[in-house]
Scaffold this motif. Structure first.
Motif, PDB file in Angstrom:
ATOM      1  N   GLY A 129       0.805  -1.210   0.000  1.00 39.03           N
ATOM      2  CA  GLY A 129       0.000   0.000   0.000  1.00 39.03           C
ATOM      3  C   GLY A 129       0.839   1.261   0.000  1.00 39.03           C
ATOM      4  N   ILE A 130       2.119   1.129   0.459  1.00 41.36           N
ATOM      5  CA  ILE A 130       3.014   2.286   0.540  1.00 41.36           C
ATOM      6  C   ILE A 130       4.349   1.918  -0.097  1.00 41.36           C
ATOM      7  CG2 ILE A 130       4.276   3.815   2.111  1.00 41.36           C
ATOM      8  CD1 ILE A 130       1.992   3.608   4.050  1.00 41.36           C
ATOM      9  N   SER A 163       1.852   6.861  -1.565  1.00 33.66           N
ATOM     10  CA  SER A 163       0.656   6.028  -1.626  1.00 33.66           C
ATOM     11  C   SER A 163       0.593   5.345  -2.981  1.00 33.66           C
ATOM     12  CB  SER A 163      -0.597   6.875  -1.399  1.00 33.66           C
ATOM     13  OG  SER A 163      -1.764   6.105  -1.618  1.00 33.66           O
ATOM     14  N   VAL A 164       0.485   4.021  -2.983  1.00 33.13           N
ATOM     15  CA  VAL A 164       0.405   3.276  -4.236  1.00 33.13           C
ATOM     16  C   VAL A 164      -0.940   3.510  -4.918  1.00 33.13           C
ATOM     17  CG1 VAL A 164       0.482   0.953  -5.234  1.00 33.13           C
ATOM     18  CG2 VAL A 164       2.036   1.556  -3.384  1.00 33.13           C
ATOM     19  N   THR A 165      -1.980   3.804  -4.151  1.00 28.56           N
ATOM     20  CA  THR A 165      -3.316   3.975  -4.722  1.00 28.56           C
ATOM     21  C   THR A 165      -3.407   5.190  -5.631  1.00 28.56           C
ATOM     22  OG1 THR A 165      -4.257   2.946  -2.745  1.00 28.56           O
ATOM     23  CG2 THR A 165      -5.769   4.150  -4.164  1.00 28.56           C
ATOM     24  N   ASN A 166      -2.907   6.333  -5.178  1.00 28.92           N
ATOM     25  CA  ASN A 166      -3.052   7.561  -5.961  1.00 28.92           C
ATOM     26  C   ASN A 166      -1.727   8.283  -6.227  1.00 28.92           C
ATOM     27  OD1 ASN A 166      -2.490   8.650  -3.426  1.00 28.92           O
ATOM     28  ND2 ASN A 166      -4.651   9.058  -2.972  1.00 28.92           N
TER      29      ASN A 166
END
Length: 246
Positions: free
Chosen positions: A160-161, A205-208
């Motif tokens: 996630g990071i 942040s891997v998401t955004n």
């Protein structure tokens, strides 16, 4: 022609003792220099897995988190390009360790007694994927030969990071100095040097792709040298020279 009889006798004695001296040197070399005059045994220590420094102790003593974070480290490079400082010669060894990513992964694993982060392997991702291909091929071969169903490998975990950064500064000899004194061939001196190292680290942040946190840390390194020596005539044709330092 003038002949110096004491010096001539000394040369003759050295020539007669030359085979014995050579044998003594060879024997001392084969025995690890155990009985060479003036040999000082080194203070060797047993290997240790990891030195428990104050920083490592504080890192392990962090309070437990609510839940661990899945993090990945791809690279943590030396961005300084600095070589190890040398005196009057070129030094091609790097001034900063090239294993920054490995040390960062180890620090993440030690945080809070391994409770803070679940570190995922990314530095050796290529070999990891190749090994999974070999396992998959072996399973397919075994299943086809025995009429079994192929069992798929579990999927790799995703982080996630993402942690990135590196060593961004290495300033050597920012401060140098020393003092010394010598009288009648007897003297001592002390020298010191100050270096500075800067490290940058950020969490993404891997998401955004947003940078969640970033930090720059500076560390000052002090080096000191103490030396003492004697250089004096002890006879009309003899010189005594002694040196010691750390």
């Amino acid at each position: 022609m003038t002949v110096n009889f004491p010096r001539l006798r000394l040369v003759q004695q050295v020539r007669r003792a030359k085979p014995a001296l050579i044998a003594l040197i060879l024997a001392g070399s084969l025995a690890g220099c155990d009985f060479v005059p003036g040999y000082v045994e080194m203070d060797t220590k047993d290997p240790t897995p990891q030195v428990a420094t104050n920083t490592l102790t504080e890192l392990r003593a962090l309070p437990p988190p609510k839940r661990p974070l899945y993090v990945a480290v791809y690279r943590f490079d030396d961005m300084t390009g600095q070589n190890k400082p040398g005196g009057a010669y070129a030094e091609y060894s790097k001034a900063v360790s090239q294993g920054g990513a490995t040390m960062l992964v180890n620090a993440l694993r030690e945080a809070g007694g391994s409770d803070w982060f679940n570190v995922l392997e990314r530095e050796q991702l290529g070999p990891l994927l190749e090994e999974r291909k070999l396992i998959r091929a072996a399973r397919e071969t075994f299943a086809n030969e025995n009429g079994f169903e192929v069992q798929p490998l579990p999927a790799l975990l995703n982080a996630g990071i993402l942690l990135a950064g590196g060593v961004i500064g290495y300033d050597s000899n920012t401060t140098t100095g020393g003092s010394g004194a010598r009288y009648l061939g007897i003297g001592a001196n002390q020298q010191y040097r100050e270096d500075n190292v800067s490290v940058y680290l950020r969490a993404i942040s891997v998401t955004n792709g947003r940078i969640l946190a970033s930090v720059v840390a500076n560390k000052t390194i002090f080096s000191m040298s103490n030396q003492a020596g004697v250089f004096s005539y002890v006879a009309t044709d003899g010189i005594l020279e002694l040196e010691s330092g750390i």
